[in-house]
Design an enzyme around this catalytic site. Structure first.
Site, short mmCIF file in Angstrom:
data_model
loop_
_atom_site.label_atom_id
_atom_site.label_comp_id
_atom_site.label_asym_id
_atom_site.label_seq_id
_atom_site.Cartn_x
_atom_site.Cartn_y
_atom_site.Cartn_z
N ARG A 52 0.87 -1.18 -0.01
CA ARG A 52 0.02 -0.02 0.09
C ARG A 52 0.90 1.31 -0.07
O ARG A 52 0.56 2.28 -0.79
CB ARG A 52 -0.91 0.08 1.13
CG ARG A 52 -2.09 1.10 0.88
CD ARG A 52 -3.08 0.96 1.99
NE ARG A 52 -2.82 0.94 3.18
CZ ARG A 52 -2.97 -0.01 4.22
NH1 ARG A 52 -3.88 -1.20 3.93
NH2 ARG A 52 -2.46 0.01 5.61
N TYR A 104 -8.24 25.53 -7.47
CA TYR A 104 -9.05 24.32 -8.38
C TYR A 104 -10.20 24.01 -7.53
O TYR A 104 -10.26 23.69 -6.31
CB TYR A 104 -8.24 23.26 -8.14
CG TYR A 104 -8.80 21.77 -8.68
CD1 TYR A 104 -9.18 21.84 -9.95
CD2 TYR A 104 -8.70 20.67 -7.84
CE1 TYR A 104 -9.99 20.61 -10.35
CE2 TYR A 104 -9.59 19.50 -8.49
CZ TYR A 104 -10.01 19.54 -9.47
OH TYR A 104 -10.75 18.37 -9.92
N ASP A 177 0.19 24.62 -4.61
CA ASP A 177 -0.20 23.57 -5.84
C ASP A 177 0.43 24.17 -7.10
O ASP A 177 0.04 25.37 -7.49
CB ASP A 177 -1.92 23.67 -5.91
CG ASP A 177 -2.37 22.85 -7.01
OD1 ASP A 177 -1.47 22.40 -7.97
OD2 ASP A 177 -3.35 22.51 -6.95
N LYS A 202 -1.68 15.81 -14.82
CA LYS A 202 -1.65 16.77 -15.75
C LYS A 202 -0.36 16.86 -16.52
O LYS A 202 0.29 15.96 -16.95
CB LYS A 202 -1.75 18.01 -15.19
CG LYS A 202 -3.28 18.18 -14.11
CD LYS A 202 -4.33 17.69 -14.51
CE LYS A 202 -5.54 17.91 -13.85
NZ LYS A 202 -6.61 17.24 -14.25
N1 PLP Z 1 -4.93 20.73 -8.54
C1 PLP Z 1 -5.17 21.45 -9.69
C2 PLP Z 1 -4.52 22.76 -10.28
C3 PLP Z 1 -5.94 20.80 -11.04
O1 PLP Z 1 -6.10 21.25 -12.13
C4 PLP Z 1 -6.49 19.47 -10.43
C5 PLP Z 1 -7.38 18.48 -11.17
O2 PLP Z 1 -7.94 19.25 -12.19
C6 PLP Z 1 -6.27 18.98 -9.36
C7 PLP Z 1 -5.57 19.72 -8.30
C8 PLP Z 1 -6.84 17.43 -8.82
O3 PLP Z 1 -6.01 16.58 -9.38
P1 PLP Z 1 -6.68 15.04 -9.73
O4 PLP Z 1 -7.76 15.32 -10.92
O5 PLP Z 1 -5.51 14.57 -10.32
O6 PLP Z 1 -7.17 14.60 -8.70
#
Ligand code: PLP
Length: 382
Positions: A52, A104, A177, A202
């Protein structure tokens, strides 16, 4: 091992240059065992007990991300959301956290609807204004400041160094982020951040064929140890095949991000002042609000993400998205293929996103083809 003075693009292209000691393969095997044999004297000399959180498939991509982010250690998760929420789950009930108004949307929803019911005191503020951050800090009870820069989907810029300084003076950690900036363009830890999170779904992976997330820490500390426990115990971990694919995708990270950034800059400049476009939101435009800070903390480009606001409002924006032929109407970002999305349809009520906004994730296609396709879709409005 590779020489210490090697450039990050060389390190990334070779996935750190690791070679399988048994087979001499330049790509790792995909480990498919959920459990490991205990030694006869009851010890676990291999250092691994259970898949895990001890999957050997994590070792190479985690070490590579740590190198690129100039951090101490990285943990992979099953998605960006699993990575981001683990950072908050490692806090204590009653802790005060600051997060941006523009971020986000799914994480913002989770913070407001779930993190609060678990006892976190969550406050959303304007992270582009250091004075607002300073005023919102509650020394002793603010434990984490979360920022996203450039921030989805308005691509606002937060000054990482200034915010780190404010957070640290109040005894809080700064988490960034950095999904849209990527380690190619920004190293938040060098600017003072304590934690860097990516939706590796991404740009890190880059091929829209998996979900993954990562968190990198500047140092080992109490919060990081709790975060490790969150991953081990809640178990939102990545599978072996996805870990392998992520490493494979990362090998071309620098080429992809540089191509996407250069095309995004060209597209932003082309549509800035266009008769059918009210506004282009892109930190690479000299007149944009965050441009000077972005110039100081990003190097090599401003990223592959931009948004345009379409003249004629919501219906016109949806019509443009309906009429593109090359761009794909889809959510997500950071893949080799260009995506277009009417963002307020996704985010719904309470979103700060204007209803005339289309979010563009620029891929690696020929940029003139991308411009021509948007031009023909915009021309259907008149
Ligand atoms: N942070 C950003 C800036 C994002 O664009 C996204 C998803 O679109 C996330 C976090 C979340 O990531 P995930 O879709 O891989 O869970």
């Amino acid at each position: 091992m590779v020489a210490d003075n090697i450039h990050p693009e060389s390190l990334t292209a070779q996935g750190l240059g690791w070679v399988d000691e048994t087979t001499r393969a330049i790509n790792p095997s995909i480990p498919m065992s959920s459990t490991y044999v205990r030694d006869a004297d009851n010890a676990y000399r291999s250092g691994r007990v259970y898949m895990r959180d001890q999957n050997p498939a994590f070792d190479q991509p985690e070490t590579l991300i740590t190198e690129l982010e100039h951090g101490h250690q990285t943990l992979l998760f099953a998605s960006g959301m699993a990575a981001a929420t683990a950072v908050f789950q490692a806090l204590h009930p009653g802790d005060h956290v600051l997060a941006p108004q523009v971020m986000y949307w799914s994480l913002r929803n989770w913070l407001m609807n779930f993190a609060t019911s678990w006892g976190l005191d969550v406050e959303l503020i304007d992270m582009t204004d250091p004075a607002a951050v300073e005023a919102a800090m509650r020394p002793g009870s603010t434990k984490l400041v979360w920022i996203e820069t450039p921030a989805n989907p308005l691509w606002t810029i937060t000054d990482i160094a200034a915010t780190a300084d404010i957070a640290h003076r109040a005894g809080a950690l700064l988490a960034v982020d950095s999904t849209s900036a990527t380690p190619v363009l920004t190293q938040p830890i060098d600017l003072g951040a304590d934690l860097v999170m990516h939706s590796a779904t991404k740009y890190l992976n880059g091929h829209s064929d998996l979900t993954a997330g990562s968190v990198t820490t500047r140092s080992d500390n109490e919060h990081w140890r709790r975060l490790r426990s969150v991953r081990a115990q809640i178990g939102g971990t990545l599978g072996s095949v996805e870990s392998w694919l992520l490493l494979r995708g990362m090998r071309t990270l620098y080429l992809r991000v540089r191509a996407a950034s250069s095309s995004a800059q060209r597209i932003a400049e082309h549509f800035d002042g266009h008769g059918s476009v009210v506004e282009v939101l892109y930190p690479g435009l000299p007149g944009s609000a965050g441009h000077e800070i972005a110039k100081a903390q990003m190097s090599g480009g401003f990223g592959g993400m931009l948004s345009i606001r379409v003249a004629g409002g919501e219906a016109a924006a949806i019509a443009v998205a309906a009429n593109v032929k090359l761009w794909k109407r889809a959510t997500s970002l950071g893949g080799v293929e260009s995506l277009i999305e009417h963002r307020s349809s996704v985010e719904g009520a309470g979103s700060p996103v204007p209803t005339d906004l289309l979010r563009l994730s620029v891929g690696i296609e020929n940029v003139e083809d991308l411009i021509a396709d948007l031009e023909q879709a915009l021309s259907t409005l008149s």
